[in-house]
Design an enzyme around this catalytic site. Structure first.
Site, short mmCIF file in Angstrom:
data_model
loop_
_atom_site.label_atom_id
_atom_site.label_comp_id
_atom_site.label_asym_id
_atom_site.label_seq_id
_atom_site.Cartn_x
_atom_site.Cartn_y
_atom_site.Cartn_z
N TYR A 156 2.69 58.68 12.21
CA TYR A 156 1.75 57.74 11.55
C TYR A 156 1.93 56.33 12.10
O TYR A 156 0.94 55.65 12.40
CB TYR A 156 2.01 57.81 10.05
CG TYR A 156 1.08 57.02 9.18
CD1 TYR A 156 -0.16 57.54 8.80
CD2 TYR A 156 1.43 55.76 8.69
CE1 TYR A 156 -1.00 56.82 7.97
CE2 TYR A 156 0.59 55.05 7.86
CZ TYR A 156 -0.63 55.58 7.49
OH TYR A 156 -1.46 54.87 6.67
N LYS A 160 -0.84 54.14 14.08
CA LYS A 160 -1.33 52.86 13.53
C LYS A 160 -1.02 51.69 14.46
O LYS A 160 -1.82 50.75 14.57
CB LYS A 160 -0.75 52.62 12.14
CG LYS A 160 -1.24 53.63 11.08
CD LYS A 160 -2.74 53.57 10.87
CE LYS A 160 -3.19 54.39 9.67
NZ LYS A 160 -4.66 54.34 9.48
P1 NAP Z 1 -6.83 59.09 0.88
O1 NAP Z 1 -6.97 58.63 -0.52
O2 NAP Z 1 -5.93 60.24 1.19
O3 NAP Z 1 -8.30 59.40 1.46
C1 NAP Z 1 -8.43 59.83 2.78
C2 NAP Z 1 -9.89 59.87 3.16
O4 NAP Z 1 -9.98 60.28 4.54
C3 NAP Z 1 -10.69 60.86 2.34
O5 NAP Z 1 -11.97 60.35 2.12
C4 NAP Z 1 -10.75 62.08 3.27
O6 NAP Z 1 -11.89 62.90 3.09
C5 NAP Z 1 -10.86 61.39 4.61
N1 NAP Z 1 -10.49 62.28 5.71
C6 NAP Z 1 -9.37 63.02 5.85
N2 NAP Z 1 -9.43 63.72 7.00
C7 NAP Z 1 -10.61 63.41 7.60
C8 NAP Z 1 -11.25 63.80 8.79
N3 NAP Z 1 -10.66 64.66 9.64
N4 NAP Z 1 -12.47 63.31 9.07
C9 NAP Z 1 -13.08 62.44 8.22
N5 NAP Z 1 -12.52 62.02 7.07
C10 NAP Z 1 -11.30 62.51 6.77
O7 NAP Z 1 -6.32 57.91 1.83
P2 NAP Z 1 -6.25 56.33 1.56
O8 NAP Z 1 -4.95 56.01 0.95
O9 NAP Z 1 -7.50 55.85 0.93
O10 NAP Z 1 -6.18 55.80 3.07
C11 NAP Z 1 -7.33 55.32 3.76
C12 NAP Z 1 -6.87 54.65 5.05
O11 NAP Z 1 -5.97 53.60 4.74
C13 NAP Z 1 -6.11 55.57 6.00
O12 NAP Z 1 -6.41 55.25 7.34
C14 NAP Z 1 -4.67 55.27 5.71
O13 NAP Z 1 -3.83 55.57 6.79
C15 NAP Z 1 -4.77 53.77 5.46
N6 NAP Z 1 -3.66 53.22 4.69
C16 NAP Z 1 -3.41 53.63 3.43
C17 NAP Z 1 -2.36 53.07 2.74
C18 NAP Z 1 -2.03 53.46 1.33
O14 NAP Z 1 -1.00 52.97 0.82
N7 NAP Z 1 -2.83 54.27 0.64
C19 NAP Z 1 -1.55 52.11 3.36
C20 NAP Z 1 -1.83 51.72 4.64
C21 NAP Z 1 -2.89 52.28 5.31
P3 NAP Z 1 -11.80 64.21 2.09
O15 NAP Z 1 -11.83 63.65 0.70
O16 NAP Z 1 -13.02 64.98 2.45
O17 NAP Z 1 -10.51 64.88 2.42
#
Ligand code: NAP
Length: 247
Positions: A156, A160
């Site tokens: 990851y 990133k």
């Molecule tokens: P999340 O709640 O797990 O949601 C992930 C989203 O990505 C869902 O809408 C999922 O769709 C979609 N997804 C997964 N695989 C996919 C694919 N192959 N093609 C298209 N869409 C796909 O994640 P989140 O926490 O909101 O994270 C969103 C972004 O922020 C990510 O890039 C993550 O790395 C980044 N981020 C998150 C955090 C954190 O603390 N949460 C911190 C830093 C960065 P489905 O619902 O259909 O599975």
């Protein structure tokens, strides 16, 4: 009238979490929003319904953005529907956390394929359209993990960090055609992705002493794509992390 009236946005991974909050924020500014998802069709339709309820427009579009053919089909569907693409938010992402010695090649590859290659594929497809339009805003969702490294996240954090490098190169390549490209690096945000993590240890590493909310990340994205004041900002990384990373 919102700042994004008559503009078309694609938000990848917008069915849940941060992507959902971004889609709603852009919809509330008047953008027509393509709500991309991989599997959660009902959740994506619910996001579209929320956008419509605010008086906006949206469509839910399934696509695995790690696949080039699916990305091309996604862009084509958006162009068929609305004829333009003004904003791309590369948000879709997954984790497959485990310590390096236990990390299987498939854990490595799945995270690189979506979190890094997916950003390249979507950016390449959409930038063709934006170059012709001579305007566009691209925001990539990176992570503090790509800046500081986090144990258990070799795949990851590599992806990133790659997104941050990609952001800077593409920003330079597209600048002369009026397209800005920036990254937002969240810290720990309350979503499905962070559910079940050891909270006490994490909270100690966050100066503001709490997890962030998806809306707090969406606020930064909204600024970068909707505020005229952001027109002179490109190739930058903005942390929304409660103070975890201080450069
Ligand atoms: P999340 O709640 O797990 O949601 C992930 C989203 O990505 C869902 O809408 C999922 O769709 C979609 N997804 C997964 N695989 C996919 C694919 N192959 N093609 C298209 N869409 C796909 O994640 P989140 O926490 O909101 O994270 C969103 C972004 O922020 C990510 O890039 C993550 O790395 C980044 N981020 C998150 C955090 C954190 O603390 N949460 C911190 C830093 C960065 P489905 O619902 O259909 O599975």
């Amino acid at each position: 009238m919102g700042a994004l009236q008559d503009q078309v946005a694609i938000v990848t991974g917008a069915s849940r979490g941060i992507g959902r909050a971004i889609a709603l924020a852009l919809g509330s500014e008047g953008a027509k929003v393509a709500v991309n998802y991989a599997q959660s069709s009902a959740a994506a339709e619910a996001v579209v319904a929320e956008i419509m309820a605010q008086g906006g427009q949206g469509i839910a579009l399934q696509a695995d953005v790690a696949q080039a053919s699916a990305v091309d089909a996604l862009c084509k569907a958006v162009l068929d529907q609305w004829g333009q693409i003004d904003i791309l938010v590369n948000n879709a992402g997954i984790t497959r956390d485990t310590l390096l010695l236990r990390m299987k090649p498939e854990d490595w590859q799945a995270v690189i394929d979506l979190n890094l290659t997916g950003v390249y594929l979507c950016t390449r497809a959409v930038s063709k359209v934006m170059l012709k339009q001579r305007a566009g805003r691209i925001v990539n969702i990176a992570s503090v993990s790509g800046q500081m490294g986090l144990p258990g996240q070799a795949n990851y954090s590599a992806a990133k960090a790659g997104v941050i490098g990609l952001t800077k190169t593409v920003a330079k390549e597209l600048a002369s055609r009026g397209v800005t490209v920036n990254a937002v690096a969240p810290g720990f945000i309350e979503t499905d992705m962070t559910e079940g993590l050891a909270a006490a240890e994490i909270l100690n590493a966050i100066p503001l002493g709490r997890y962030g909310q998806p809306e707090e990340v969406a606020g930064m994205v909204r600024f970068l794509v909707a505020d005229p004041a952001a027109a002179y900002i490109t190739g930058q990384v903005f942390n929304v992390d409660g103070g975890m990373v201080m450069a």
